[in-house]
Design a protein around this motif. Structure first.
Motif, mmCIF file in Angstrom:
data_model
loop_
_atom_site.group_PDB
_atom_site.id
_atom_site.type_symbol
_atom_site.label_atom_id
_atom_site.label_comp_id
_atom_site.label_asym_id
_atom_site.label_seq_id
_atom_site.Cartn_x
_atom_site.Cartn_y
_atom_site.Cartn_z
ATOM 1 N N ASN A 179 0.807 -1.227 0.000
ATOM 2 C CA ASN A 179 0.000 0.000 0.000
ATOM 3 C C ASN A 179 0.839 1.275 0.000
ATOM 4 O O ASN A 179 0.398 2.312 -0.508
ATOM 5 C CB ASN A 179 -0.934 0.014 1.216
ATOM 6 C CG ASN A 179 -2.023 -1.030 1.126
ATOM 7 O OD1 ASN A 179 -2.352 -1.508 0.037
ATOM 8 N ND2 ASN A 179 -2.585 -1.407 2.265
ATOM 9 N N ASN A 180 2.026 1.199 0.564
ATOM 10 C CA ASN A 180 2.862 2.399 0.674
ATOM 11 C C ASN A 180 3.968 2.489 -0.374
ATOM 12 O O ASN A 180 4.827 3.361 -0.300
ATOM 13 C CB ASN A 180 3.491 2.466 2.075
ATOM 14 C CG ASN A 180 2.452 2.658 3.164
ATOM 15 O OD1 ASN A 180 1.401 3.245 2.933
ATOM 16 N ND2 ASN A 180 2.726 2.151 4.348
ATOM 17 N N THR A 181 3.942 1.589 -1.339
ATOM 18 C CA THR A 181 4.942 1.598 -2.409
ATOM 19 C C THR A 181 4.211 1.615 -3.741
ATOM 20 O O THR A 181 3.756 0.579 -4.231
ATOM 21 C CB THR A 181 5.867 0.356 -2.317
ATOM 22 O OG1 THR A 181 6.350 0.219 -0.969
ATOM 23 C CG2 THR A 181 7.039 0.492 -3.262
ATOM 24 N N LYS A 182 4.071 2.794 -4.331
ATOM 25 C CA LYS A 182 3.237 2.967 -5.522
ATOM 26 C C LYS A 182 3.577 2.030 -6.681
ATOM 27 O O LYS A 182 2.674 1.474 -7.312
ATOM 28 C CB LYS A 182 3.282 4.425 -5.984
ATOM 29 C CG LYS A 182 2.431 5.346 -5.126
ATOM 30 C CD LYS A 182 2.320 6.737 -5.744
ATOM 31 C CE LYS A 182 1.379 7.600 -4.911
ATOM 32 N NZ LYS A 182 1.222 8.957 -5.510
ATOM 33 N N PRO A 183 4.855 1.853 -7.026
ATOM 34 C CA PRO A 183 5.160 0.962 -8.159
ATOM 35 C C PRO A 183 4.637 -0.459 -7.965
ATOM 36 O O PRO A 183 4.338 -1.152 -8.934
ATOM 37 C CB PRO A 183 6.695 0.978 -8.219
ATOM 38 C CG PRO A 183 7.074 2.273 -7.592
ATOM 39 C CD PRO A 183 6.075 2.490 -6.511
ATOM 40 N N LEU A 184 4.491 -0.895 -6.711
ATOM 41 C CA LEU A 184 4.029 -2.253 -6.434
ATOM 42 C C LEU A 184 2.521 -2.404 -6.633
ATOM 43 O O LEU A 184 1.994 -3.507 -6.639
ATOM 44 C CB LEU A 184 4.390 -2.657 -5.000
ATOM 45 C CG LEU A 184 5.882 -2.831 -4.715
ATOM 46 C CD1 LEU A 184 6.110 -3.241 -3.272
ATOM 47 C CD2 LEU A 184 6.496 -3.867 -5.659
#
Length: 344
Positions: free
Chosen positions: A289-294
């Motif tokens: 949720n806190n890592t946009k590319p993921l």
């Protein structure tokens, strides 16, 4: 994905790699106690209705999957900061789930290091052939492969072979500590099973443990299968293979309903796990949720994951999984075009 972006992505996930002892212990408590309670109630229900027994056994199987996730995290040394604590808890969880801690940990580490690498297949993964490999294979290998990829063989016979048979023997080349861990696991499994059989009888034991093991085994193989078998997965030869791409494009985000997500220990966030195996299962969702590319990765749901059952071969030209019928249709069309091609 450039080298810079890959390094940056791994850097963004790094803060989630630390386990929390309190959270880990809480997860053991809220997993093991319900499992034992459900197993006991399933046994008690044998005098009421076997339908009720199967229902309780299915619920217990769900918690066995959750115990396996704890075992899985321990093999990555991500459940506790202390390696000895991981080994002790992992070995005990391995006894419950019928998996030897050291042996499976070794094979799974190889899987992570070689996942989606066409030149390094064969350890800790599902048997995958490319279209060209299948077409060039002898008849006996084609038959073996078709049987292996058949859903009945993979999800019904598979758990019996892997858990009851394969896991009981050491792999070739295993070191002494690994071999001893497998022996210890087997002794504990047979000892506890023998004690239960002596206490409640072999028939009652099999009527409860049988469906628990079988359902959990099917669920486990299914989860592993769909997390690496989806249409636009990632496979490359060793020369072009990239670890980060293999993690975020070769492992799916299996978006499950919250209850199933909890029962399966967030393993649906498989892309995060493959990117950084040191992230404990209870931090995978937060990292996602806190890592946009993921969040822009291959995503499958309960309904769309069912389509993966038809995928059999990896097409290197189209860079996607295809079915046997799609391969057959493609080559029939190719032959037809060759036959009807006008002569110059």
């Amino acid at each position: 994905m450039t080298t810079h972006n890959a390094k940056e992505l791994r850097k963004q996930v790094a803060p989630y790699e630390n386990s929390n002892t309190k959270t880990s212990i809480l997860q053991i408590v809220n997993t093991v106690i319900p499992f034992l309670a459900l197993w006991y109630f399933a046994y008690q229900s044998l005098t009421i209705s076997y339908g009720l027994t199967l229902l309780l056994a299915a619920a217990a199987a769900g918690f066995m999957v959750r115990i396996f996730i704890i075992f899985h995290d321990c093999t990555h040394h991500s459940f506790f900061k202390n390696r000895t604590a991981n080994k002790v808890v992992g070995t005990i969880a391995g006894v419950v789930t019928l998996f030897p801690y050291s042996q499976w940990g070794h094979e799974h580490a190889v899987h992570h290091a070689t996942s989606s690498n066409l030149d390094k297949r064969g350890t800790g993964d599902i048997w995958v052939l490319t279209v060209d490999e299948y077409l060039a294979a002898p008849a006996w290998q084609k038959l073996a492969y078709r049987l292996y990829r058949n859903p009945f063989v993979m999800f019904v016979l598979g758990p019996i072979y892997v858990v009851l048979l394969k896991n009981r023997f050491n792999r070739k080349g295993a070191r002494k500590k690994e071999r001893l861990n497998t022996y210890l696991t087997n002794i504990l499994i047979f000892g506890i099973s023998g004690l239960l059989i002596w206490t409640i009888g072999w028939k009652a034991f099999l009527m409860v443990e049988g469906p628990v093991f079988f359902i959990a085994g099917m669920l486990g193989i299914w989860l592993f299968y769909v997390q690496h078998t989806f249409e636009d997965a990632y496979f490359e030869g060793d020369k072009d293979w990239e670890y980060v791409k293999a993690a975020v494009e070769g492992s799916s985000y299996y978006k499950l309903p919250k209850l199933l997500q909890w029962i399966t220990g967030n393993i649906g966030y498989h892309h995060v796990h493959h990117l950084s195996p040191r992230v404990p299962n209870y931090k995978l969702e937060e990292a996602h949720n806190n890592t946009k590319p993921l969040q822009n990765v291959p995503t499958i749901t309960l309904s769309t994951s069912l389509t993966s059952l038809r995928f059999r071969l990896w097409d290197e030209k189209q860079k996607q999984f295809i079915s046997f019928s799609e391969m057959k249709a493609f080559h029939q069309n190719k032959k037809l075009k060759a036959m009807t091609k006008p002569e110059l």
